[in-house]
Design a protein around this motif. Structure first.
Motif, PDB file in Angstrom:
ATOM      1  N   ILE A 271       0.843  -1.197   0.000  1.00 38.63           N
ATOM      2  CA  ILE A 271       0.000   0.000   0.000  1.00 38.63           C
ATOM      3  C   ILE A 271       0.879   1.249   0.000  1.00 38.63           C
ATOM      4  CG2 ILE A 271      -1.773   1.293   1.267  1.00 38.63           C
ATOM      5  CD1 ILE A 271      -2.430  -1.493   2.613  1.00 38.63           C
ATOM      6  N   PHE A 272       1.874   1.221   0.882  1.00 38.10           N
ATOM      7  CA  PHE A 272       2.768   2.370   0.991  1.00 38.10           C
ATOM      8  C   PHE A 272       3.441   2.661  -0.346  1.00 38.10           C
ATOM      9  CE2 PHE A 272       6.912   4.253   1.640  1.00 38.10           C
ATOM     10  CZ  PHE A 272       6.618   5.339   2.440  1.00 38.10           C
TER      11      PHE A 272
ATOM     12  N   LEU B  22       0.599   6.193   6.581  1.00 36.27           N
ATOM     13  CA  LEU B  22       1.089   4.833   6.315  1.00 36.27           C
ATOM     14  C   LEU B  22       2.534   4.681   6.788  1.00 36.27           C
ATOM     15  CD1 LEU B  22      -0.430   4.407   2.754  1.00 36.27           C
ATOM     16  CD2 LEU B  22      -1.030   3.055   4.760  1.00 36.27           C
ATOM     17  N   ALA B  23       3.305   5.735   6.604  1.00 37.87           N
ATOM     18  CA  ALA B  23       4.702   5.677   7.027  1.00 37.87           C
ATOM     19  C   ALA B  23       4.776   5.520   8.532  1.00 37.87           C
ATOM     20  CB  ALA B  23       5.431   6.940   6.573  1.00 37.87           C
ATOM     21  N   ALA B  24       3.858   6.221   9.226  1.00 39.02           N
ATOM     22  CA  ALA B  24       3.840   6.129  10.684  1.00 39.02           C
ATOM     23  C   ALA B  24       3.569   4.690  11.107  1.00 39.02           C
ATOM     24  CB  ALA B  24       2.789   7.073  11.254  1.00 39.02           C
ATOM     25  N   CYS B  25       2.586   4.060  10.437  1.00 40.90           N
ATOM     26  CA  CYS B  25       2.241   2.672  10.764  1.00 40.90           C
ATOM     27  C   CYS B  25       3.411   1.754  10.458  1.00 40.90           C
ATOM     28  CB  CYS B  25       1.038   2.216   9.950  1.00 40.90           C
ATOM     29  SG  CYS B  25      -0.444   3.126  10.330  1.00 40.90           S
TER      30      CYS B  25
ATOM     31  N   VAL C  36       3.079   0.867  14.554  1.00 38.58           N
ATOM     32  CA  VAL C  36       1.807   1.079  15.248  1.00 38.58           C
ATOM     33  C   VAL C  36       0.696   0.328  14.530  1.00 38.58           C
ATOM     34  CG1 VAL C  36       2.306   3.267  16.357  1.00 38.58           C
ATOM     35  CG2 VAL C  36       1.486   3.213  13.997  1.00 38.58           C
ATOM     36  N   VAL C  37      -0.302  -0.076  15.308  1.00 37.87           N
ATOM     37  CA  VAL C  37      -1.392  -0.874  14.758  1.00 37.87           C
ATOM     38  C   VAL C  37      -2.469   0.049  14.202  1.00 37.87           C
ATOM     39  CG1 VAL C  37      -3.195  -2.538  15.330  1.00 37.87           C
ATOM     40  CG2 VAL C  37      -0.907  -2.761  16.326  1.00 37.87           C
ATOM     41  N   ALA C  38      -2.869  -0.216  12.963  1.00 36.52           N
ATOM     42  CA  ALA C  38      -3.856   0.639  12.313  1.00 36.52           C
ATOM     43  C   ALA C  38      -5.240   0.367  12.878  1.00 36.52           C
ATOM     44  CB  ALA C  38      -3.859   0.372  10.824  1.00 36.52           C
ATOM     45  N   GLY C  39      -5.984   1.423  13.111  1.00 35.18           N
ATOM     46  CA  GLY C  39      -7.338   1.271  13.611  1.00 35.18           C
ATOM     47  C   GLY C  39      -8.341   1.371  12.469  1.00 35.18           C
ATOM     48  N   HIS C  40      -9.587   1.117  12.819  1.00 36.71           N
ATOM     49  CA  HIS C  40     -10.649   1.161  11.816  1.00 36.71           C
ATOM     50  C   HIS C  40     -10.727   2.537  11.164  1.00 36.71           C
ATOM     51  CE1 HIS C  40     -14.335  -0.404  10.009  1.00 36.71           C
ATOM     52  NE2 HIS C  40     -14.801   0.840  10.134  1.00 36.71           N
ATOM     53  N   ALA C  41     -10.617   3.591  12.000  1.00 38.71           N
ATOM     54  CA  ALA C  41     -10.720   4.953  11.473  1.00 38.71           C
ATOM     55  C   ALA C  41      -9.595   5.228  10.485  1.00 38.71           C
ATOM     56  CB  ALA C  41     -10.673   5.958  12.624  1.00 38.71           C
TER      57      ALA C  41
ATOM     58  N   LEU D 225      -8.305  15.383   4.193  1.00 42.08           N
ATOM     59  CA  LEU D 225      -6.952  15.609   4.713  1.00 42.08           C
ATOM     60  C   LEU D 225      -6.974  15.641   6.244  1.00 42.08           C
ATOM     61  CD1 LEU D 225      -5.763  18.287   2.114  1.00 42.08           C
ATOM     62  CD2 LEU D 225      -5.036  15.899   2.264  1.00 42.08           C
ATOM     63  N   GLN D 226      -8.050  16.221   6.791  1.00 41.86           N
ATOM     64  CA  GLN D 226      -8.166  16.266   8.249  1.00 41.86           C
ATOM     65  C   GLN D 226      -8.314  14.871   8.841  1.00 41.86           C
ATOM     66  OE1 GLN D 226     -11.359  19.007   8.879  1.00 41.86           O
ATOM     67  NE2 GLN D 226      -9.993  20.807   8.915  1.00 41.86           N
ATOM     68  N   ARG D 227      -9.119  14.050   8.145  1.00 45.48           N
ATOM     69  CA  ARG D 227      -9.307  12.673   8.633  1.00 45.48           C
ATOM     70  C   ARG D 227      -7.982  11.931   8.688  1.00 45.48           C
ATOM     71  NH1 ARG D 227     -13.677   9.518   5.244  1.00 45.48           N
ATOM     72  NH2 ARG D 227     -13.163   7.721   6.553  1.00 45.48           N
ATOM     73  N   LEU D 228      -7.189  12.117   7.604  1.00 46.63           N
ATOM     74  CA  LEU D 228      -5.904  11.428   7.547  1.00 46.63           C
ATOM     75  C   LEU D 228      -4.967  11.940   8.634  1.00 46.63           C
ATOM     76  CD1 LEU D 228      -5.472  11.352   3.675  1.00 46.63           C
ATOM     77  CD2 LEU D 228      -5.547   9.328   5.147  1.00 46.63           C
ATOM     78  N   ALA D 229      -5.004  13.264   8.813  1.00 45.02           N
ATOM     79  CA  ALA D 229      -4.135  13.847   9.833  1.00 45.02           C
ATOM     80  C   ALA D 229      -4.563  13.367  11.218  1.00 45.02           C
ATOM     81  CB  ALA D 229      -4.194  15.372   9.745  1.00 45.02           C
ATOM     82  N   ALA D 230      -5.892  13.296  11.439  1.00 46.64           N
ATOM     83  CA  ALA D 230      -6.404  12.851  12.730  1.00 46.64           C
ATOM     84  C   ALA D 230      -5.976  11.414  13.000  1.00 46.64           C
ATOM     85  CB  ALA D 230      -7.924  12.973  12.765  1.00 46.64           C
ATOM     86  N   ALA D 231      -6.064  10.583  11.973  1.00 45.68           N
ATOM     87  CA  ALA D 231      -5.637   9.188  12.124  1.00 45.68           C
ATOM     88  C   ALA D 231      -4.158   9.141  12.495  1.00 45.68           C
ATOM     89  CB  ALA D 231      -5.887   8.436  10.827  1.00 45.68           C
ATOM     90  N   HIS D 232      -3.419   9.968  11.826  1.00 48.46           N
ATOM     91  CA  HIS D 232      -1.982  10.052  12.061  1.00 48.46           C
ATOM     92  C   HIS D 232      -1.714  10.435  13.521  1.00 48.46           C
ATOM     93  CE1 HIS D 232       2.130  11.848  10.706  1.00 48.46           C
ATOM     94  NE2 HIS D 232       2.255  10.733  11.373  1.00 48.46           N
ATOM     95  N   ASP D 233      -2.370  11.512  13.934  1.00 50.72           N
ATOM     96  CA  ASP D 233      -2.185  11.988  15.299  1.00 50.72           C
ATOM     97  C   ASP D 233      -2.692  10.974  16.312  1.00 50.72           C
ATOM     98  OD1 ASP D 233      -2.927  15.398  14.341  1.00 50.72           O
ATOM     99  OD2 ASP D 233      -1.075  14.209  14.250  1.00 50.72           O
ATOM    100  N   GLY D 234      -3.766  10.322  15.959  1.00 51.48           N
ATOM    101  CA  GLY D 234      -4.382   9.334  16.852  1.00 51.48           C
ATOM    102  C   GLY D 234      -3.427   8.215  17.222  1.00 51.48           C
ATOM    103  N   GLN D 235      -2.401   8.063  16.437  1.00 48.04           N
ATOM    104  CA  GLN D 235      -1.440   7.008  16.728  1.00 48.04           C
ATOM    105  C   GLN D 235      -0.568   7.366  17.921  1.00 48.04           C
ATOM    106  OE1 GLN D 235      -1.804   4.190  15.468  1.00 48.04           O
ATOM    107  NE2 GLN D 235      -3.340   4.937  14.024  1.00 48.04           N
TER     108      GLN D 235
END
Lengths: 691, 146
Positions: A39-40, A69-72, A77-82, A116-126
């Protein structure tokens, strides 16, 4: 620039399609490093190309997705549903913009802020931790890139043009060969031509491969589709896909996309119960949907199986009755299989409500019509309460059609193999002609079919062949069957089909034309049109094809051996052709026997010695078989029966002479192993000894 | 632009006709013809030529000439991606023709449908026709019959 942009569009659509499955795998198994890497890599490639081509929207979305994706990837880190949902949305948006790009060359207007916000939020959520420098990730990914550069994108038309000139070259070679033979040319010239022939065969194979794509491409959108539908319907579905490596002609793959998606939607919407109902029925809460592809002898088989509720026969009968399509008396006489096939009636659904998922107006009738148009066949295995399997069988390519040639008088025509349910001798057992109101009918094992003489369908001279020497072909299309009567049936040939010019096409009798090795043009009959024309009455759907097999189509030819009474059968897919032999008897070589067919020596088996003693072998029918290693051998038979689907009742190991036992009516049928026959025929030739 | 285009002079029964030479791929003898059931009378059948299958059209019949005997020769041409052969009695020569002009005089109805023009060779008038016109006419007749 235009060329680069086109390449980008093609590449991006392909990459996003390929990662769709990986995304779902990744969500199910967050530690699946391989999926995450793929994916990356895809997103990274898209990002790189977009900056090169100045595509700001695509660049921003790809960049944000890549960050997450890079963060994961790099921090484990484990990816969540969001997070997965955000990446899925990003991929969908990338596809949408790319599609826009393809249509007018621009990215189009659109607000990507929310995404973009959703992606950033997911990123931060990690959670915390510094992201590794992007440069390092870039280098890492760049190392994976070179592979992408090792392929060339070629327009499909170019491959098609190449394919057709190679086919022409083969025919030109045949011509040259015949000319040289006529001149009794010098052996050196013949050898040179032989070398050309071998090269040509290689080129033909290679060009054929260029058109092939793995079914993986067809299956790629399925995980995402299933996940999405299951979410919408509140169901839990586990998807298992196998056979993605099976290759199919690109055009055929594209034509299969809609039927396949429709069947998957049907399974989720109608077949699979909601979790509560499943638990109530004692099933696992999560349903399993299996899509399995296999290929054999130029045919592709795709099975779509679910462990849902299956088809409710009582409800289906009730609905059909309510629709008034079939009268109650006819319904009462139907077998279970006939009832199952009612789902192929147009405009029928066992569900009260037409849902958004399965769509409106597109039913199983359309699926079947589409598959049959491709020269394929749809069959059902309904297990009420336990699930449903729909099996699709299609040829490998659209341009090459497996066909039988039939003759009336001097004229020959081809009939696609996929449309032929059975081939019978007109004088055979269990074939009875009847006449009702002037219409010819034929009763085969209790089933009635309208009987048409091919010469009448095509408006040819009446046949001079005695009626009891003729053959009857049961052909099927659109759920109906018709018996076609002809003088004789010939070889099973793979024909390269060319489109018809309008002056020929408009009669509606033919689907295409071909120039087989004989050099005589051959017209391919449009069986669908002939069946449709014959069965114009509204009751045509009343008798769904009784011969349609209920599992993966496995057709067998039955025969009576020389010097034996037991009915035997061989799988049709191993049968090269049938030959009627009344020439000189076979010659002994080693412990075996050989016969000459068209100048070729073919080892032959089949109780000759017994037959020779009774002098009964003056006219034989020989079935030529081809094994997995492409070796040919003949099995001599006393009498050919019919082509029919068989189901193994008792099986045995692969290496035996018999692979199993089946039943036709009350009669036991031995299922023979073609590989065993071919191997033993060849073995006999090289073993010396007293015969 | 030169106004002397090369034309193939052929005979359709008693008619002498010129086809633009660049529209004709070859003229070959007719060997074996595979008839096409259900086709209109304009279609004689299918012929294999150099690994292609062409549709043989009875050009003689289409211009109102007798076509009782099988045609000895055919002129090969292409139209809309399909290959065709036009049945002719013989090919005479390839000649440069002055720019053909509009037909004067009263053409037979059969010829009128083909919209020929008038050329001149050796001081004699000759009908100039595009072989594609035969294909288009056969298509139109088939469509009308269907």
């Amino acid at each position: 620039m235009d060329g680069l942009l086109r390449e980008f569009v093609g590449e991006t659509l392909e990459l996003t399609e390929e990662v769709a499955g990986d995304l779902v795998t990744w969500e199910e198994a967050p530690d699946d490093r391989a999926a995450l890497d793929r994916i990356f890599r895809a997103i990274h490639t898209i990002k790189g190309s977009s900056s090169f081509l100045d595509l700001p929207r695509i660049g921003r979305i790809a960049h944000a997705a890549e960050d997450y994706l890079a963060a994961c990837r790099d921090r484990g880190v484990v990816a969540g549903h969001a997070g997965v949902s955000a990446v899925l949305a990003a991929v969908a948006e990338l596809r949408a913009i790319t599609a826009h790009l393809a249509s007018d060359g621009t990215e189009g207007a659109g607000d990507d802020t929310a995404l973009l916000q959703r992606l950033a939020a997911a990123h931060d959520g990690q959670g915390g931790g510094e992201a590794r420098p992007t440069a390092e990730a870039d280098i890492d990914a760049a190392a994976l890139l070179p592979d992408a550069w090792r392929s060339v994108r070629v327009p499909l038309e170019l491959v098609d043009a190449l394919m057709s000139s190679v086919s022409d070259l083969v025919l030109a070679r045949n011509d040259a060969m015949a000319q040289l033979r006529g001149l009794s040319a010098d052996p050196a010239a013949m050898m040179a031509l032989d070398r050309i022939s071998q090269q040509l065969a290689d080129v033909r194979t290679l060009v054929g491969k260029m058109r092939m794509v793995p079914l993986r491409q067809l299956f790629a959108p399925l995980p995402r589709l299933v996940r999405q539908l299951a979410d919408e319907l509140g169901k839990r579905v586990h998807l298992e896909v196998s056979g993605g490596e099976v290759e199919i002609d690109r055009e055929m793959g594209e034509a299969l996309r809609d039927p396949l998606l429709h069947l998957v939607r049907n399974a989720l919407d109608h077949g699979i119960e909601d979790p509560a109902a499943r638990v109530g029925a004692g099933k696992d809460m999560a349903a399993t949907l299996t899509i399995a592809a296999t290929s054999s002898h130029n045919r592709i088989y795709i099975r779509i199986s679910d462990d849902g509720r299956g088809i409710d026969r009582a409800a289906l009968v009730e609905r059909t009755r309510a629709n008034g399509r079939i009268d109650a008396a006819a319904l009462a006489q139907m077998t279970e299989r006939n009832i199952d096939e009612l789902i192929f009636l147009p405009g029928l659904s066992t569900r009260e409500r037409i849902s958004d998922i399965s769509g409106r107006g597109v039913g199983m009738d359309v699926v079947r019509a589409n598959v049959e148009r491709l020269g394929g066949h749809v069959s059902l295995d309904n297990r009420p309460g336990e699930g449903l399997t729909v099996a699709l069988e299609v040829p490998l390519t659209l341009t090459i059609v497996g066909a039988l040639a039939v003759s009336v008088g001097e004229r020959c025509f081809a009939i696609p193999r996929g449309a032929i349910a059975e081939v019978l001798l007109a004088a055979g057992d269990g074939v009875d002609r009847e006449v009702a109101g002037g219409a010819g009918l034929v009763r085969v094992r209790g089933e009635l079919h309208p009987l048409l003489a091919l010469e009448d369908v095509l408006d040819l001279q009446p046949s001079t062949t005695p009626a009891d020497e003729r053959v009857i072909l049961i052909v099927r299309a659109g759920g109906g069957t018709v018996a076609l009567e002809a003088d004789d049936v010939f070889d099973h040939e793979e024909l390269v089909i060319k489109p018809l010019p309008p002056v020929v096409a408009r009669s509606g009798l033919f689907r295409g034309m071909s120039l087989p090795d004989s050099g005589q043009p051959l017209l391919l009959l449009d069986v669908e049109a002939i069946v449709r024309r014959t069965l114009i009455e509204p009751r045509r759907e009343a008798s769904p094809s009784p011969t349609a097999p209920d599992r993966i189509v496995s057709e067998w030819i039955t025969l009576r051996p020389l010097g034996g009474e037991m009915l035997q059968a061989l799988p049709m897919r191993s049968v090269e052709r049938f030959v009627r032999h009344n020439g000189p008897p076979p010659q002994r070589v080693g412990n075996g026997l050989v016969l000459q067919f068209d100048g070729e020596l073919v080892p032959i088996v089949g109780g000759f010695d017994a037959a020779a003693r009774t002098g009964a072998h003056s006219t034989l029918t020989v079935i030529l078989l081809r094994d997995e290693q492409q070796r040919i051998a003949g099995l001599a038979t006393r009498e050919l029966g019919s082509i029919t689907p068989l189901e193994t009742r008792l099986g045995s190991d692969g290496d035996a002479a018999r692979t199993g036992i089946a039943m036709i009516g009350e009669e036991i049928v031995e299922m023979l192993s073609p590989d065993h026959i071919v191997a033993s025929a060849h073995r006999a030739l090289v073993s010396e000894g007293v015969a | 632009m030169t106004d002397d285009r090369l034309h193939l002079i052929v005979h359709l029964g008693t008619d002498r006709v010129a086809f633009p030479a660049d529209a004709i791929e070859a003229v070959v003898p007719v060997w074996e013809v595979t008839p096409v059931p259900g086709a209109e009378a304009e279609v004689i059948g299918l012929v294999p030529i150099r690994s292609r299958v062409l549709t043989l059209l009875d050009a003689r019949r289409m211009v109102g000439q007798s076509s009782a005997a099988p045609p000895p020769y055919m002129a090969l041409t292409s139209h809309d991606g399909h290959g065709y052969a036009l049945a002719i009695d013989r090919a005479e020569d390839v000649r440069a023709l002055k720019a053909p002009r509009k037909v004067i005089g009263n053409l037979s109805p059969a010829w009128r449908a083909l919209e020929p023009s008038l050329g001149e060779v050796d001081g004699e008038s000759i009908l100039v026709v595009d072989p594609g016109a035969f294909v288009a006419l056969a298509n139109a007749r088939t469509a009308a019959a269907a």
